[in-house]
Scaffold this motif. Structure first.
Motif, mmCIF file in Angstrom:
data_model
loop_
_atom_site.group_PDB
_atom_site.id
_atom_site.type_symbol
_atom_site.label_atom_id
_atom_site.label_comp_id
_atom_site.label_asym_id
_atom_site.label_seq_id
_atom_site.Cartn_x
_atom_site.Cartn_y
_atom_site.Cartn_z
ATOM 1 N N GLN A 189 -2.221 -45.600 -39.117
ATOM 2 C CA GLN A 189 -2.642 -46.602 -38.145
ATOM 3 C C GLN A 189 -1.589 -46.778 -37.048
ATOM 4 O O GLN A 189 -1.918 -46.878 -35.862
ATOM 5 C CB GLN A 189 -2.900 -47.940 -38.847
ATOM 6 N N PHE A 190 -0.317 -46.789 -37.431
ATOM 7 C CA PHE A 190 0.764 -46.920 -36.444
ATOM 8 C C PHE A 190 0.792 -45.694 -35.527
ATOM 9 O O PHE A 190 0.981 -45.817 -34.306
ATOM 10 C CB PHE A 190 2.093 -47.078 -37.179
ATOM 11 N N TYR A 191 0.610 -44.524 -36.108
ATOM 12 C CA TYR A 191 0.552 -43.286 -35.332
ATOM 13 C C TYR A 191 -0.633 -43.321 -34.362
ATOM 14 O O TYR A 191 -0.509 -42.955 -33.185
ATOM 15 C CB TYR A 191 0.446 -42.117 -36.307
ATOM 16 N N PHE A 192 -1.770 -43.797 -34.850
ATOM 17 C CA PHE A 192 -2.965 -43.919 -34.011
ATOM 18 C C PHE A 192 -2.697 -44.856 -32.829
ATOM 19 O O PHE A 192 -3.066 -44.558 -31.684
ATOM 20 C CB PHE A 192 -4.123 -44.447 -34.857
ATOM 21 N N THR A 193 -2.049 -45.978 -33.088
ATOM 22 C CA THR A 193 -1.747 -46.940 -32.022
ATOM 23 C C THR A 193 -0.795 -46.333 -30.990
ATOM 24 O O THR A 193 -0.956 -46.536 -29.780
ATOM 25 C CB THR A 193 -1.128 -48.212 -32.619
ATOM 26 N N THR A 194 0.198 -45.579 -31.461
ATOM 27 C CA THR A 194 1.141 -44.934 -30.545
ATOM 28 C C THR A 194 0.437 -43.917 -29.656
ATOM 29 O O THR A 194 0.777 -43.754 -28.477
ATOM 30 C CB THR A 194 2.258 -44.245 -31.346
ATOM 31 N N LEU A 195 -0.541 -43.228 -30.220
ATOM 32 C CA LEU A 195 -1.250 -42.192 -29.464
ATOM 33 C C LEU A 195 -2.034 -42.771 -28.287
ATOM 34 O O LEU A 195 -2.311 -42.043 -27.317
ATOM 35 C CB LEU A 195 -2.208 -41.432 -30.385
ATOM 36 N N ILE A 196 -2.393 -44.046 -28.350
ATOM 37 C CA ILE A 196 -3.197 -44.631 -27.265
ATOM 38 C C ILE A 196 -2.447 -44.526 -25.945
ATOM 39 O O ILE A 196 -2.991 -44.096 -24.916
ATOM 40 C CB ILE A 196 -3.544 -46.098 -27.594
ATOM 41 N N VAL A 538 -4.990 -36.979 -26.679
ATOM 42 C CA VAL A 538 -6.371 -37.471 -26.615
ATOM 43 C C VAL A 538 -7.168 -36.925 -27.795
ATOM 44 O O VAL A 538 -7.924 -37.650 -28.462
ATOM 45 C CB VAL A 538 -7.031 -37.071 -25.281
ATOM 46 N N SER A 539 -7.001 -35.631 -28.066
ATOM 47 C CA SER A 539 -7.699 -35.018 -29.197
ATOM 48 C C SER A 539 -7.283 -35.665 -30.515
ATOM 49 O O SER A 539 -8.127 -35.984 -31.363
ATOM 50 C CB SER A 539 -7.397 -33.517 -29.237
ATOM 51 N N PHE A 540 -5.985 -35.884 -30.689
ATOM 52 C CA PHE A 540 -5.497 -36.487 -31.932
ATOM 53 C C PHE A 540 -5.943 -37.941 -32.067
ATOM 54 O O PHE A 540 -6.186 -38.418 -33.181
ATOM 55 C CB PHE A 540 -3.977 -36.405 -31.989
ATOM 56 N N LEU A 541 -6.048 -38.635 -30.948
ATOM 57 C CA LEU A 541 -6.488 -40.032 -30.988
ATOM 58 C C LEU A 541 -7.905 -40.130 -31.544
ATOM 59 O O LEU A 541 -8.190 -40.955 -32.423
ATOM 60 C CB LEU A 541 -6.418 -40.640 -29.585
ATOM 61 N N VAL A 542 -8.788 -39.282 -31.032
ATOM 62 C CA VAL A 542 -10.171 -39.277 -31.515
ATOM 63 C C VAL A 542 -10.219 -38.841 -32.982
ATOM 64 O O VAL A 542 -10.901 -39.452 -33.815
ATOM 65 C CB VAL A 542 -11.044 -38.347 -30.643
ATOM 66 N N ASN A 543 -9.488 -37.765 -33.290
ATOM 67 C CA ASN A 543 -9.486 -37.241 -34.656
ATOM 68 C C ASN A 543 -9.009 -38.279 -35.663
ATOM 69 O O ASN A 543 -9.602 -38.441 -36.740
ATOM 70 C CB ASN A 543 -8.606 -36.001 -34.722
ATOM 71 N N ASN A 544 -7.944 -39.007 -35.319
ATOM 72 C CA ASN A 544 -7.346 -39.925 -36.289
ATOM 73 C C ASN A 544 -8.164 -41.189 -36.489
ATOM 74 O O ASN A 544 -8.041 -41.853 -37.530
ATOM 75 C CB ASN A 544 -5.916 -40.277 -35.867
#
Length: 737
Positions: A189-196, A538-544
């Motif tokens: 979740q933290f990784y996902f937030t950073t990716l934004i 962007v790809s990783f954000l959607v994937n995660n």
């Protein structure tokens, strides 16, 4: 209990032990009964109650729960006391009776963890010593806890409608599945937030700055650096919030640890199992040849497939080219898993040979070995393209004529297999970018689908096979000679419940390490190669976003419920993140130096266009800037307060305050009677003075004793002080006159 209620209830079962009583190693019925009797006695010996039902394929399902809640509370008290002695808890735990009265403070994961340790801990530590498929318990196939179906349905339904996870969601995972699983979801979740943030900047850079932008490279490197260090900070907060800060200090001894000798500590009398650290270090040095072997074997395979792919896609132009171009993929998908399986097995054996004393040390060492394999298989193809194909293709491609002999039977003209002469080959300028896109988009989708579909198809296939086998036996008329169905003796009100248990017994175990590895490898693409294609984030954000929810679905439906182990971090994977961030500073600087300003072609296959001194200078400068920036970021983060650190300070302050107040209270209780006792003034007479003189002559006096004997108690000190003040006031009054 109605069937509908039974289906959604676990019948107060905490754990299920699967005992396989018929296999080639134990064909004797008497031996099977003896081993089973030993198992049940061991469970009863630690205060666990058992019920047994029939299982699948010559197995028994032994249902386990504490014999009484008081037994459980006693184990909880001992566990919390151990935490306190090791500094995990800031205050001494409540007494057993207080825990019993505050049962709501015993969360489900803690209860299940303590019962599991009661089953598996060594006898000398108060457990039953049951280790599935090891030693005397080879026929204990597994120990698992049952899914909470009501929670699973609510969990999946709630997450399907949420964009982000709140701390309360992570707290609930911790309460149900334990801290180790909760840390994985918290990290993702933290990784996902950073990716934004980096995804938004990457999308802008894609349209405004283009590929290999120095500005994007710097921003991405800084974000990656801050991400790793801030997550380290977040881990601390979560560990304090969940009460597991420093829990790794309570290390579980490995059942497979083989001490060289056992001696008695002369100071404590404790028996200590000893294995020389120097001998273990010597064995650990075997990691170096292992790493070299893995790099050579996997590197050779990937380079071989890479060379074939270059030849088929950029040189060969004869019949079947559109089909033969997939030959490298076929080679990798068939040979690489076999080679990886061999190397993973070798890593496991090497890890066992190192003979680590604790589970944590064993897991850490194995993770490091597996990370080497993951690094090679995940990143070597892109590294070959960026640092071999692009700079040296014109010099190396002529050597690929060895493959011409292989495709000659398909060619209709010699020109179709002709290899360009040195210096005349034109590289594919979009190859590197397309390769990165494949790994960060296509491979992620394939992995996501595989993660969902393979367990599902495996489960359905196994069920279909069992159904087919039963029908085949019935058609052959062998029903009377085959064993009775495991459901034949099930009470009607338990049938649905027992069928669910049998289904769960066939599921695979959940390994949170596999999911952490997947996220860390993905992060490596962001750190190492995202400057090639700025839309990587962007790809990783959607994937995660999907990853969080598919992992939850996998835990609920495709694997056994995880044993709720504790942890205070994501373990050795944090070091892997740090290594990838450092490596990213090197690869990014090299890629930007080689490709920026050259329309993404870079050296164009000609090494003479690269200035080695400039490339090395850019790499060294980037590395030094990285170390400086990391020091600054770490220092800045340490100055930032956080809820976890505030909570820890508050807990320590309250503990100190409580002990000091208790100490003052005890002292005040002793002094208070003397203070409140009324003073009965005795007149000073000739007799009293003679008595004091006689007492002094008997015991003897010195100046110190006479100094403290002038006044008896605080009342005389008060009276004499008032007299001195009055005398001084009278003297001042006379002077004024």
């Amino acid at each position: 209990m109605a069937p509908e209620q039974a289906r959604h209830s676990n019948m107060d079962v905490d754990y299920v032990v699967t005992y396989r009583f018929s296999d080639p190693e134990m064909p004797d019925k008497e031996q099977a009964i003896s081993q089973y009797d030993k198992l049940v006695q061991a469970l009863a010996g630690v205060g666990l109650s058992t019920e047994v039902r029939n299982g699948e394929n010559h197995s028994l399902l032994i249902f386990v729960r504490p014999e009484s809640e008081q037994n459980l509370f006693a184990e909880v008290y001992r566990s919390r006391t151990k935490d306190w002695l090791h500094g995990v808890r800031s205050a001494a735990p409540e007494k057993e009776s207080e825990i019993s009265g505050q049962n709501q403070l015993l969360y489900e994961a803690e209860r299940l963890r303590i019962i599991y340790q009661l089953i598996t801990n060594p006898v000398e530590e108060g457990g039953a010593g049951i280790t599935p498929q090891h030693g005397d318990w080879k026929h204990v196939e597994s120990i698992f806890t049952l899914h909470d179906e009501a929670f699973n349905k609510r969990w999946l339904k709630e997450w399907a409608t949420k964009y982000t996870l709140k701390m309360e969601d992570l707290d609930e995972i911790r309460d149900r599945l334990g801290e180790k699983v909760a840390f994985y979801f918290a990290f993702t979740q933290f990784y996902f937030t950073t990716l934004i943030g980096i995804a938004a900047f990457g999308a802008s850079a894609y349209f405004l700055l283009g590929f290999f932008s120095p500005i994007y490279a710097i921003v991405n490197a800084v974000v990656c650096l801050v991400f790793v260090e801030w997550w380290r900070h977040q881990e601390y907060d979560l560990a304090v919030r969940w009460g597991v800060r420093g829990v790794t200090a309570i290390e579980n001894k490995r059942h497979d640890f083989r001490p060289e000798k056992v001696f008695t500590d002369p100071a404590t009398g404790e028996k200590i199992a000893f294995f020389p650290s120097g001998k273990r270090l010597t064995r650990q040095l075997l990691q170096v040849p292992f790493a070299l072997l893995a790099a050579a074997a996997l590197g050779a395979l990937i380079a071989f497939a890479f060379s074939i792919e270059i030849f088929m896609s950029e040189i060969y132009s004869g019949p079947g080219q559109s089909i033969l171009v997939f030959l490298p993929t076929g080679i990798l998908t068939t040979i690489q898993p076999l080679l990886l399986g061999f190397l993973s097995s070798l890593a496991s054996k090497l890890n066992d040979f190192e003979n680590h004393e604790t589970d944590l040390a064993h897991e850490t060492a194995y993770t490091q070995k597996i990370f080497i394999l993951n690094f090679i298989t995940s990143y070597l193809p892109i590294l070959l393209t960026a640092f071999v194909y692009v700079p040296f293709a014109t010099d190396l491609v002529p050597y690929l004529d060895v493959f011409s002999l292989t495709v000659e039977p398909f060619a209709t003209d010699a020109k179709e297999t002709a290899v360009p002469q040195a210096g005349s080959f034109k590289i594919n300028p979009g190859r590197l970018r397309k390769q990165v896109i494949y790994f960060v988009v296509t491979a992620q989708i394939v992995n996501q689908a595989t993660e969902i579909l393979v367990p599902y198809l495996k489960r359905r296939g196994f069920a279909s096979y069992k159904s087919y086998k039963s029908k085949k036996a019935a058609q052959a008329g062998t029903a009377q000679t085959t064993p009775a169905s495991p459901t034949a003796a099930d009470p009607p009100e338990e049938q649905e419940f027992l069928q669910r248990v049998r289904n769960e017994a066939e599921l695979d175990k959940y390994e949170v390490t596999d999911d952490l590895r997947e996220m860390v490898v993905q992060y490596g693409y962001l750190s190492l190669f995202s400057c090639v294609w700025p839309l990587t984030a962007v790809s990783f954000l959607v994937n995660n976003w999907f990853e969080l929810r598919t992992d939850a679905a996998k835990i609920c439906n495709e694997v056994q419920r995880p044993i709720p182990w504790r942890a205070d971090s994501i373990g050795p994977w944090l070091d892997s993140l740090g290594f990838l961030t450092w490596a990213g500073s090197l690869t990014t600087s090299a890629l930007v130096y080689m490709f920026n300003g050259q329309e993404s072609i870079g050296p164009g296959g000609r090494p003479d266009t690269i200035k080695a001194s400039g490339l090395l200078l850019s790499i060294l400068a980037s590395e030094n800037v990285y170390f400086l920036a990391r020091a600054v970021v770490k220092y800045a983060i340490t100055k930032i307060d956080s809820p976890g650190r505030s909570q820890e300070r508050a807990e320590r302050y309250l503990v100190r305050k409580r002990y000091l107040e208790e100490s003052r209270g005890e002292q005040a209780a002793k002094i208070a009677p003397k203070l409140v006792k009324s003073f009965e003034e005795k007149p000073i007479t000739r007799q009293s003075l003679e008595d004091e003189a006689r007492e002094a002559s008997i015991h003897g006096t010195n100046p110190t004793m006479r100094f403290w004997a002038r006044q008896k108690g605080w009342q005389e000190s008060s009276k004499y002080g008032a007299t001195l003040i009055q005398r001084a006031a009278m003297a001042e009054g006379k002077k004024a006159q």
